[in-house]
Design a protein around this motif. Structure first.
Motif, PDB file in Angstrom:
ATOM      1  N   GLY A  23      47.805  78.485   7.204  1.00 36.43           N
ATOM      2  CA  GLY A  23      46.979  79.296   6.394  1.00 36.43           C
ATOM      3  C   GLY A  23      46.717  78.913   5.275  1.00 36.43           C
ATOM      4  O   GLY A  23      45.756  79.617   4.354  1.00 36.43           O
ATOM      5  N   ASP A  24      47.260  77.798   4.660  1.00 28.37           N
ATOM      6  CA  ASP A  24      46.954  77.274   3.157  1.00 28.37           C
ATOM      7  C   ASP A  24      45.807  76.342   3.640  1.00 28.37           C
ATOM      8  O   ASP A  24      46.036  75.031   3.996  1.00 28.37           O
ATOM      9  CB  ASP A  24      48.191  76.691   2.772  1.00 28.37           C
ATOM     10  N   LYS A  25      44.477  76.475   3.286  1.00 32.05           N
ATOM     11  CA  LYS A  25      43.326  75.672   3.654  1.00 32.05           C
ATOM     12  C   LYS A  25      43.454  74.389   2.844  1.00 32.05           C
ATOM     13  O   LYS A  25      43.103  73.415   3.300  1.00 32.05           O
ATOM     14  CB  LYS A  25      42.094  76.559   3.032  1.00 32.05           C
ATOM     15  N   GLY A  26      44.224  74.430   1.706  1.00 32.02           N
ATOM     16  CA  GLY A  26      44.081  73.208   0.650  1.00 32.02           C
ATOM     17  C   GLY A  26      45.484  72.363   0.980  1.00 32.02           C
ATOM     18  O   GLY A  26      45.257  71.154   0.522  1.00 32.02           O
ATOM     19  N   ALA A  27      46.248  72.771   1.845  1.00 33.26           N
ATOM     20  CA  ALA A  27      47.475  72.084   1.684  1.00 33.26           C
ATOM     21  C   ALA A  27      47.340  70.820   2.710  1.00 33.26           C
ATOM     22  O   ALA A  27      47.847  69.931   2.502  1.00 33.26           O
ATOM     23  CB  ALA A  27      48.797  72.969   2.531  1.00 33.26           C
ATOM     24  N   ALA A  28      46.664  71.092   3.676  1.00 30.07           N
ATOM     25  CA  ALA A  28      46.084  69.637   4.624  1.00 30.07           C
ATOM     26  C   ALA A  28      45.588  68.514   3.795  1.00 30.07           C
ATOM     27  O   ALA A  28      46.037  67.499   4.005  1.00 30.07           O
ATOM     28  CB  ALA A  28      45.532  70.039   5.733  1.00 30.07           C
ATOM     29  N   LYS A  29      44.521  68.924   3.052  1.00 30.12           N
ATOM     30  CA  LYS A  29      43.943  68.126   2.212  1.00 30.12           C
ATOM     31  C   LYS A  29      44.845  67.387   1.207  1.00 30.12           C
ATOM     32  O   LYS A  29      44.862  66.231   0.704  1.00 30.12           O
ATOM     33  CB  LYS A  29      42.551  68.878   1.598  1.00 30.12           C
ATOM     34  N   ASP A  30      45.666  68.250   0.571  1.00 27.39           N
ATOM     35  CA  ASP A  30      46.761  67.869  -0.469  1.00 27.39           C
ATOM     36  C   ASP A  30      47.561  66.655   0.460  1.00 27.39           C
ATOM     37  O   ASP A  30      47.956  65.674  -0.392  1.00 27.39           O
ATOM     38  CB  ASP A  30      47.407  68.985  -0.924  1.00 27.39           C
ATOM     39  N   PHE A  31      48.166  67.071   1.488  1.00 27.45           N
ATOM     40  CA  PHE A  31      48.959  65.888   2.028  1.00 27.45           C
ATOM     41  C   PHE A  31      48.051  64.827   2.424  1.00 27.45           C
ATOM     42  O   PHE A  31      48.525  63.346   2.155  1.00 27.45           O
ATOM     43  CB  PHE A  31      49.335  66.569   3.622  1.00 27.45           C
ATOM     44  N   CYS A  32      46.805  64.672   2.924  1.00 26.24           N
ATOM     45  CA  CYS A  32      45.987  63.526   3.017  1.00 26.24           C
ATOM     46  C   CYS A  32      45.829  62.803   1.951  1.00 26.24           C
ATOM     47  O   CYS A  32      45.830  61.445   1.864  1.00 26.24           O
ATOM     48  CB  CYS A  32      44.694  64.105   3.703  1.00 26.24           C
ATOM     49  N   ARG A  33      45.648  63.441   0.790  1.00 27.52           N
ATOM     50  CA  ARG A  33      45.306  62.812  -0.464  1.00 27.52           C
ATOM     51  C   ARG A  33      46.564  62.157  -1.104  1.00 27.52           C
ATOM     52  O   ARG A  33      46.951  60.761  -1.431  1.00 27.52           O
ATOM     53  CB  ARG A  33      44.898  63.795  -1.709  1.00 27.52           C
ATOM     54  N   GLU A  34      47.692  62.764  -0.663  1.00 23.49           N
ATOM     55  CA  GLU A  34      49.150  62.040  -1.067  1.00 23.49           C
ATOM     56  C   GLU A  34      49.349  60.716  -0.184  1.00 23.49           C
ATOM     57  O   GLU A  34      50.208  59.913  -0.533  1.00 23.49           O
ATOM     58  CB  GLU A  34      50.280  63.251  -0.806  1.00 23.49           C
ATOM     59  N   ALA A  35      48.688  60.621   1.193  1.00 25.63           N
ATOM     60  CA  ALA A  35      48.965  59.730   2.063  1.00 25.63           C
ATOM     61  C   ALA A  35      48.102  58.506   1.620  1.00 25.63           C
ATOM     62  O   ALA A  35      47.864  57.665   2.292  1.00 25.63           O
ATOM     63  CB  ALA A  35      48.951  60.176   3.284  1.00 25.63           C
ATOM     64  N   GLY A  36      47.224  58.970   0.732  1.00 27.60           N
ATOM     65  CA  GLY A  36      45.954  57.690   0.363  1.00 27.60           C
ATOM     66  C   GLY A  36      44.823  57.962   0.948  1.00 27.60           C
ATOM     67  O   GLY A  36      44.151  57.360   0.945  1.00 27.60           O
ATOM     68  N   PHE A  37      44.500  59.446   1.691  1.00 25.25           N
ATOM     69  CA  PHE A  37      42.859  59.598   1.926  1.00 25.25           C
ATOM     70  C   PHE A  37      42.409  60.846   1.375  1.00 25.25           C
ATOM     71  O   PHE A  37      43.138  61.599   0.756  1.00 25.25           O
ATOM     72  CB  PHE A  37      43.215  59.951   3.812  1.00 25.25           C
ATOM     73  N   ASP A  38      41.066  60.836   1.622  1.00 25.00           N
ATOM     74  CA  ASP A  38      40.184  61.852   0.577  1.00 25.00           C
ATOM     75  C   ASP A  38      39.782  62.932   1.580  1.00 25.00           C
ATOM     76  O   ASP A  38      39.757  63.992   0.930  1.00 25.00           O
ATOM     77  CB  ASP A  38      39.005  61.266   0.244  1.00 25.00           C
TER      78      ASP A  38
END
Length: 211
Positions: free
Chosen positions: A168-183
């Motif tokens: 339900g947290d729409k920004g959490a998946a993108k935050d994870f990707c950015r921590e992993a080095g992806f945009d």
């Protein structure tokens, strides 16, 4: 947590005045951003509480390894090299744990007696986290079905600090990707886990190439 004080190795002190001493800078985040740690000699066991995500070789030739005592997967890098994502080079679960100038490579036993320590050069001085919520978030993925490509990475049931991501947290998946080095998040779906909806399959794309 007090700043870590650096000490030049004895071999560097004996080098000729005309030669430039080896210097390597590690960064907390991809794209040479975040907190910086400068190394000017061999370190057999890096004692920094967060993983490094990128590096710049200022001078000299260096060996960077994923295990203590210069073991595991190792990479030789020359002066002028910039690696925007160490996890893309070594793998998502790897972490740089030892490094040394190749010209000053010494037996691990000798380094254990007088290890060179890195210097925290960024401001402010790093302080211990006041609570678990203040600790830096580290991306972790299930060991199963993780597929890595040149410009994308697939994660099965990714987690932040041991917890599945709330769907339900729409920004959490993108935050994870950015921590992993992806945009970008190319695809994400949800699964039911312990009575709540969490991110099941996650595909991150577009590698970060700048801070």
């Amino acid at each position: 947590m007090s700043a870590i004080v650096a000490a030049l190795s004895s071999s560097a002190a004996g080098a000729s005045e005309s030669s430039e001493p080896p210097v390597l800078v590690m960064y907390e985040k991809v794209g040479m951003s975040g907190k910086q740690v400068t190394f000017n000699g061999p370190v057999a066991d890096i004692d920094v509480r967060y993983p490094f995500h990128s590096t710049t070789i200022k001078s000299g030739r260096w060996e960077i390894c994923t295990r203590n005592d210069f073991k595991g997967a190792c990479m030789d890098v020359d002066a002028g090299t910039e690696i925007v994502s160490l996890k893309k080079e070594f793998g998502f679960f790897a972490r740089v744990r030892s490094l040394r100038p190749i010209e000053e490579a010494a037996p691990a036993a000798a380094l254990a007696e007088a290890p060179t320590q890195p210097e925290i050069i960024s401001a402010p001085v790093i302080a211990a986290a006041a609570s678990a919520d203040d600790a830096p978030v580290q991306p972790v993925a299930s060991a199963e079905a993780v597929l890595r490509g040149h410009s994308a990475h697939f994660f099965k049931t990714p987690m932040f600090n041991g917890k599945a991501i709330d769907a339900g947290d729409k920004g959490a998946a993108k935050d994870f990707c950015r921590e992993a080095g992806f945009d970008e998040v190319e695809f994400a779906d949800s699964v039911l886990s312990e009575g709540r909806r969490v991110v099941g399959d996650l595909l991150c794309t577009d590698p970060l190439v700048s801070p």
